[in-house]
Design a protein around this motif. Sequence first.
Motif, PDB file in Angstrom:
ATOM      1  N   MET A  15      -1.819  15.787  87.169  1.00 39.10           N
ATOM      2  CA  MET A  15      -2.320  17.014  86.542  1.00 39.10           C
ATOM      3  C   MET A  15      -2.584  16.804  85.054  1.00 39.10           C
ATOM      4  O   MET A  15      -3.555  17.351  84.517  1.00 39.10           O
ATOM      5  CB  MET A  15      -1.345  18.169  86.777  1.00 39.10           C
ATOM      6  CG  MET A  15      -1.326  18.628  88.224  1.00 39.10           C
ATOM      7  SD  MET A  15      -0.347  20.134  88.515  1.00 39.10           S
ATOM      8  CE  MET A  15       1.304  19.580  88.172  1.00 39.10           C
ATOM      9  N   LEU A  18      -5.930  15.132  84.813  1.00 34.53           N
ATOM     10  CA  LEU A  18      -7.002  16.064  85.167  1.00 34.53           C
ATOM     11  C   LEU A  18      -7.159  17.185  84.150  1.00 34.53           C
ATOM     12  O   LEU A  18      -8.214  17.817  84.090  1.00 34.53           O
ATOM     13  CB  LEU A  18      -6.774  16.630  86.566  1.00 34.53           C
ATOM     14  CG  LEU A  18      -6.879  15.597  87.692  1.00 34.53           C
ATOM     15  CD1 LEU A  18      -6.560  16.235  89.037  1.00 34.53           C
ATOM     16  CD2 LEU A  18      -8.256  14.937  87.709  1.00 34.53           C
ATOM     17  N   GLU A  55      -3.693  19.605  96.059  1.00 36.70           N
ATOM     18  CA  GLU A  55      -4.842  20.391  96.525  1.00 36.70           C
ATOM     19  C   GLU A  55      -4.381  21.519  97.459  1.00 36.70           C
ATOM     20  O   GLU A  55      -4.832  22.654  97.334  1.00 36.70           O
ATOM     21  CB  GLU A  55      -5.836  19.465  97.236  1.00 36.70           C
ATOM     22  CG  GLU A  55      -7.220  20.015  97.324  1.00 36.70           C
ATOM     23  CD  GLU A  55      -8.234  18.969  97.768  1.00 36.70           C
ATOM     24  OE1 GLU A  55      -9.425  19.284  97.637  1.00 36.70           O
ATOM     25  OE2 GLU A  55      -7.876  17.881  98.243  1.00 36.70           O
ATOM     26  N   ILE A  60      -5.078  21.690  92.199  1.00 43.48           N
ATOM     27  CA  ILE A  60      -6.302  20.937  91.923  1.00 43.48           C
ATOM     28  C   ILE A  60      -7.316  21.298  92.995  1.00 43.48           C
ATOM     29  O   ILE A  60      -6.957  21.783  94.070  1.00 43.48           O
ATOM     30  CB  ILE A  60      -6.081  19.401  91.873  1.00 43.48           C
ATOM     31  CG1 ILE A  60      -5.657  18.851  93.241  1.00 43.48           C
ATOM     32  CG2 ILE A  60      -5.083  19.019  90.784  1.00 43.48           C
ATOM     33  CD1 ILE A  60      -5.612  17.333  93.316  1.00 43.48           C
ATOM     34  N   TYR A  76     -11.689  15.298  91.562  1.00 39.14           N
ATOM     35  CA  TYR A  76     -10.660  16.339  91.478  1.00 39.14           C
ATOM     36  C   TYR A  76     -10.686  16.984  90.105  1.00 39.14           C
ATOM     37  O   TYR A  76     -10.940  16.318  89.095  1.00 39.14           O
ATOM     38  CB  TYR A  76      -9.273  15.731  91.720  1.00 39.14           C
ATOM     39  CG  TYR A  76      -9.131  15.125  93.079  1.00 39.14           C
ATOM     40  CD1 TYR A  76      -8.759  15.893  94.172  1.00 39.14           C
ATOM     41  CD2 TYR A  76      -9.377  13.765  93.279  1.00 39.14           C
ATOM     42  CE1 TYR A  76      -8.634  15.329  95.435  1.00 39.14           C
ATOM     43  CE2 TYR A  76      -9.252  13.195  94.533  1.00 39.14           C
ATOM     44  CZ  TYR A  76      -8.881  13.976  95.603  1.00 39.14           C
ATOM     45  OH  TYR A  76      -8.758  13.416  96.845  1.00 39.14           O
ATOM     46  N   LYS A  77     -10.408  18.293  90.070  1.00 42.22           N
ATOM     47  CA  LYS A  77     -10.279  18.999  88.795  1.00 42.22           C
ATOM     48  C   LYS A  77      -9.068  19.910  88.862  1.00 42.22           C
ATOM     49  O   LYS A  77      -8.675  20.374  89.941  1.00 42.22           O
ATOM     50  CB  LYS A  77     -11.542  19.772  88.436  1.00 42.22           C
ATOM     51  CG  LYS A  77     -11.809  20.969  89.303  1.00 42.22           C
ATOM     52  CD  LYS A  77     -13.039  21.717  88.816  1.00 42.22           C
ATOM     53  CE  LYS A  77     -13.193  23.012  89.597  1.00 42.22           C
ATOM     54  NZ  LYS A  77     -14.242  23.847  89.066  1.00 42.22           N
ATOM     55  N   LEU A  78      -8.484  20.161  87.719  1.00 43.78           N
ATOM     56  CA  LEU A  78      -7.307  21.021  87.610  1.00 43.78           C
ATOM     57  C   LEU A  78      -7.751  22.478  87.685  1.00 43.78           C
ATOM     58  O   LEU A  78      -8.722  22.875  87.048  1.00 43.78           O
ATOM     59  CB  LEU A  78      -6.608  20.738  86.274  1.00 43.78           C
ATOM     60  CG  LEU A  78      -5.221  21.312  86.064  1.00 43.78           C
ATOM     61  CD1 LEU A  78      -4.226  20.710  87.057  1.00 43.78           C
ATOM     62  CD2 LEU A  78      -4.755  21.037  84.642  1.00 43.78           C
ATOM     63  N   GLY A  82      -3.077  25.310  88.420  1.00 46.26           N
ATOM     64  CA  GLY A  82      -2.612  23.954  88.148  1.00 46.26           C
ATOM     65  C   GLY A  82      -2.259  23.758  86.684  1.00 46.26           C
ATOM     66  O   GLY A  82      -1.291  23.075  86.356  1.00 46.26           O
TER      67      GLY A  82
END
Length: 113
Positions: A15, A18, A55, A60, A76-78, A82
Amino acid sequence: MKRDLFKGDLPVLIMAVLAESPCHGYAIAREIERRSDGSLGVKEGALYPALRVLETNGWIEGSWQEQTGTPARKIYKLTQSGQAELEKSASAWRRYAASFEQVLGKGGKHEPA
């Protein structure tokens, strides 16, 4: 000292990476290693299960990115939740690290009981 990350160590580090920008799994692993000056090793056998858990928890989001001439990769993105979890987890890790330092002797000397 190089050490592999334990299963519970990895989510907060993922995290944190990200939080800077979206990445695919391999880039996340390399960034953790880079930020730790090579001290923390990330194995795929731990990374991808941790990504799935993050996820599933909604911390994410992943989306597939098509690429010309190479297979698609998941980026992937926060998420907002998150980010809140990262702040909570980072605070807990800082308290843990400070306590660890105290036990190692950085917190002052005490007379034996």
